[in-house]
Every structure is written in C-alpha cells, then in structure tokens.
Write a protein that holds these residues in place. Structure first.
Motif, short mmCIF file in Angstrom:
data_model
loop_
_atom_site.label_atom_id
_atom_site.label_comp_id
_atom_site.label_asym_id
_atom_site.label_seq_id
_atom_site.Cartn_x
_atom_site.Cartn_y
_atom_site.Cartn_z
N TYR A 200 0.85 -1.18 0.00
CA TYR A 200 0.00 0.00 0.00
C TYR A 200 0.89 1.24 0.00
CZ TYR A 200 -3.74 -3.26 1.12
OH TYR A 200 -4.63 -4.31 1.08
N GLN A 201 1.42 1.55 -1.17
CA GLN A 201 2.36 2.65 -1.31
C GLN A 201 2.01 3.45 -2.56
OE1 GLN A 201 6.19 0.65 -1.43
NE2 GLN A 201 6.18 0.23 0.76
N GLY A 202 1.84 4.76 -2.38
CA GLY A 202 1.44 5.61 -3.48
C GLY A 202 2.41 5.60 -4.64
N SER A 205 1.31 2.50 -6.55
CA SER A 205 -0.04 2.69 -7.10
C SER A 205 -0.69 3.84 -6.36
CB SER A 205 -0.90 1.44 -6.94
OG SER A 205 -2.24 1.74 -7.31
N PRO A 206 -1.11 4.88 -7.06
CA PRO A 206 -1.70 6.04 -6.39
C PRO A 206 -3.12 5.83 -5.90
CG PRO A 206 -1.74 6.34 -8.76
CD PRO A 206 -0.97 5.08 -8.51
N ASP A 207 -3.77 4.73 -6.33
CA ASP A 207 -5.17 4.54 -5.97
C ASP A 207 -5.57 3.08 -5.79
OD1 ASP A 207 -4.73 4.01 -8.63
OD2 ASP A 207 -6.48 5.10 -9.37
N PHE A 208 -4.59 2.17 -5.82
CA PHE A 208 -4.89 0.75 -5.65
C PHE A 208 -3.76 0.15 -4.81
CE2 PHE A 208 -5.84 -3.58 -7.61
CZ PHE A 208 -7.11 -3.66 -7.07
N TYR A 209 -3.19 -0.96 -5.20
CA TYR A 209 -2.06 -1.52 -4.48
C TYR A 209 -1.18 -2.30 -5.45
CZ TYR A 209 -4.75 -5.94 -4.46
OH TYR A 209 -5.46 -7.05 -4.83
N SER A 344 -4.50 8.49 0.05
CA SER A 344 -3.24 9.17 0.35
C SER A 344 -2.34 8.24 1.13
CB SER A 344 -3.48 10.44 1.17
OG SER A 344 -3.89 10.11 2.49
N ASP A 345 -1.03 8.52 1.10
CA ASP A 345 -0.11 7.68 1.85
C ASP A 345 -0.33 7.81 3.36
OD1 ASP A 345 1.10 6.34 -0.16
OD2 ASP A 345 2.98 7.47 -0.13
#
Length: 398
Positions: A200-202, A205-209, A344-345
C-alpha cells in the motif's frame, strides 16, 4: 464442427468468453441438458494474482492438483515500509495459474456437453423471426451460430455488452499489469512461497495496491491504477528492484482493464445477459474477481435457464438481482474502503496500522474465506468500530 455448419442448428445458448464466468455458465447450462456453444479467443491469459478462497474450492469442486500454492498468510507493507503480517489461522487461500485453471474449466464445460469453438466475437444479428445469430471470426474464416440466448462473458471491455446492453460503455476500470517470474529460492530476497505480499504505497499505485503473489514455481508481481498516465511497468520494475526480484527470470508480461463496480444493468431485456468482468463483478479494494466471476456465471446460467423454460425475458434480470442480493453489501463496503483508505499515503499508513489488530485480522479472513459479512461476533465489531474511529481522529499512532 466447422464454422459453416454451426448454422444448421439453433443452440439454447452461446456463451461468449471462456474465462471463469463463461466456462462456469456453459458447464451449468450443459449439465441441465441445454445445447451450448462456448466461444473463446485463442491464447488469452488474464493478468491475475490467482487467489481463490476456500468457498470457491468447495462450491465449484476445484481439485487439489490445480492449486499451485497455498497462501497461509498475507503481509501488508505501508508507505513507510512497516510490515504487518496477517496469518490465516488453520486455513489457506489457494493460488492458481490462470492459464491452466481457465483451460480446466473450459474442458470441464466440454465434458458436460458444451461445444467449444475458438474465435473472436464480432456481432449479434437477428433474423425476421427474432432468432439471434452470434457472428465471429475464426482461423478457418467467418463463423456464425444461431441461438435462443447469449451470455456475454468477454471481459471488462465487452463487445457483447457494448452492442447489446445500454450503459455498459460507462464502465470505469482499473488497469492492471503484472509480470510472471520464476520464483526465487525459499527465503531469498525475503521471499516466502506461502505468503502474499501487498504493498500500500502511493509510489507503486496512487489509488490501488501492488502485489507479490506466489504461484509455486512462478510468482506474480503486479500493480494497478485507474489514473491515466501512471507508469505501471515502471512501478513493477521498481518493486522488483526494491524486493530483490529484478534478477529472476521473467516468463511473461500481461495487462488488462479490471472493472471498478458492477454495471447497473446486465441484460438487454430480450435475449442477452452479462457475466464476470463484462458485468463488472470485481471486488473493490481487493481486486478479487475469480470467485465473483464464477458466482456471476452461475447466476447468469440460472437466469438463462429460467428464460428458456418460460420464454419470459424478464427472467434475465434475475442474474444481477441475485448477485447483488448475495454480494452487493460487501461490494459497497469495499468500495467505501478503497475510496477512503487508498486516497493518500497518510491514510494508507493508518490502514496498515489497523491491520495489526487481531480482531480486524480475524474478521477480515472470516469474511474473505467465506465471502460474506460476519455477524456472529458483535463485540468484535464494536471494538473495531472504536479502534477505526481512533485512527480516523488521529488519537492513536498509525
């Protein structure tokens, strides 16, 4: 049977698409004694983590030999690289190779009596009497098959849906990309063949994983995003470098759109119903699709059987009604989770922090393994509510 003489008969159903949804629908209808043609493209392998829960294994009688690995835990990795392990107490999630798994399902449909044909759908036309003809392109030339009903199970960008079901052109998708690599030796590069790693890192992926899922001799490394312009291949490359998997052999690369929510309508009110990705049945937040595709294929087959038995086209709407009754609430909750926690992160960090909680882990695995919300532990739900509230208000450490 050649492409030309398929016009000599009228099938009860033509199923377009031979993935888990289409193959399941074809098998179910064939077992009911219906004449079925299963039409599928050649050589298509969908990018997929390959996870199947115990409920799928039970409901659809999946043999053990198709499980290339058994995941007994998941590791959540936050933006700050904090790792939270979520062991599965006394159980496992099955992992399958989609190339082998999908072909098994197609073969099983054929053994049940469905006829298989390799070809690409081009159109549905109808004769003056209203009988549908499915037209397709095959290696030996154009083909056609007359039919009383059509099941469109041809993926998120479904040609059947675009032609036949109003509103299907408005489906929103995440684009997924993964690389199938040779699995490293156990323990190398912090690799565990019985653990699924979820990032789970932007930056990935900015909106998924992003993910690393073991498949026995091979491993799926992938990511997804709905954000236009996000470099999926670069993200996977960065993940491989960061985890020490950049040196292992790459076997193949695959990408495809994955729908973000079920369509509001799955049938044309006449003789066509959708299933699987074509209907939008991929779980938000997790991106899980195999179980929901097969469940949707089964509901589509039941709806077509009711339509064929009664002649009432309204029966086709039953596929969506039954699916949403069974799974709609879960999809809504997962959609809210993805919208909030993946935005968001800072929120991703807190989300991974919540996953440390034993109550959260237990209820998460119970819901995932059995595909239903767990209502048997009200005290645990209350505890989780107040813990989540504390995280949201920032009164606890992420």
């Amino acid at each position: 049977m050649t492409a030309q003489n398929l016009t000599d008969k009228i099938f009860d159903a033509v199923v377009v698409g031979g993935g888990p949804a289409g193959a399941t629908a074809a098998e179910d209808l064939a077992r009911l004694g219906r004449s079925v043609l299963l039409l599928d493209k050649a050589g298509r392998i969908k990018p997929c983590g390959g996870a199947i829960p115990p409920r799928l294994i039970r409901e659809f009688a999946i043999p053990d030999y198709l499980l290339v690995a058994r995941a007994r835990s998941a590791r959540m990795i936050s933006p700050s690289e904090r790792r939270v392990d979520m062991p599965i107490d006394g159980g496992f999630v099955g992992m399958v190779d989609r190339e082998v798994f999908d072909e098994y399902l197609r073969d099983r449909a054929a053994l049940a009596g469905a006829e298989r044909r390799t070809g690409s759908f081009t159109a549905v036309t109808r004769d003056p009497g209203g009988v549908a003809t499915v037209r397709y392109a095959a290696a030996d030339g154009p083909g056609m098959a007359r039919t009383r009903a059509v099941i469109g199970a041809d993926g998120a960008v479904s040609a059947v849906a675009r032609q036949e079901v109003p509103g299907s052109d408005r489906m929103r998708c995440v684009f997924a990309y993964h690389e199938i690599v040779r699995s490293p030796r156990e323990g190398a590069a912090d690799f565990d063949g019985s653990r699924c790693d979820v990032f789970y890192q932007g930056r990935l992926s900015p909106d998924f994983y992003a993910w690393i899922f073991p498949h026995g001799d091979t491993t799926s490394i992938g990511t997804g995003s709905a954000r236009k312009g996000f470099a999926l291949r670069r993200s996977v490359g960065d993940l491989r470098v960061a985890t020490g998997l950049d040196a292992v052999e790459t076997i193949r690369r695959e990408g495809a759109p994955i729908p973000m929510k079920p369509l509001k309508r799955w049938d044309n009110g006449r003789d066509v119903v959708l299933a699987g990705d074509a209907a939008g049945v991929v779980a938000p937040a997790s991106g899980e699709g195999i179980y929901y595709a097969m469940a949707g294929g089964r509901f589509a087959a039941e709806a077509v059987e009711a339509f064929l038995s009664t002649g009432d086209a309204r029966a086709l709407a039953g596929a969506r009604k039954r699916f949403m009754k069974a799974h709609g609430r879960v999809f809504w909750i997962l959609g809210m989770m993805q919208h909030f926690w993946y935005s968001s992160d800072k929120r991703r960090e807190r989300f991974v922090g919540i996953c440390r909680d034993p109550d959260v882990q237990k209820l998460t695995w119970d819901a995932y393994m059995n595909k239903e919300l767990v209502r048997a532990k009200p005290a645990a739900h209350v505890r989780i509510f107040f813990k989540d509230l504390a995280h949201l208000l920032g009164v606890v450490r992420p």
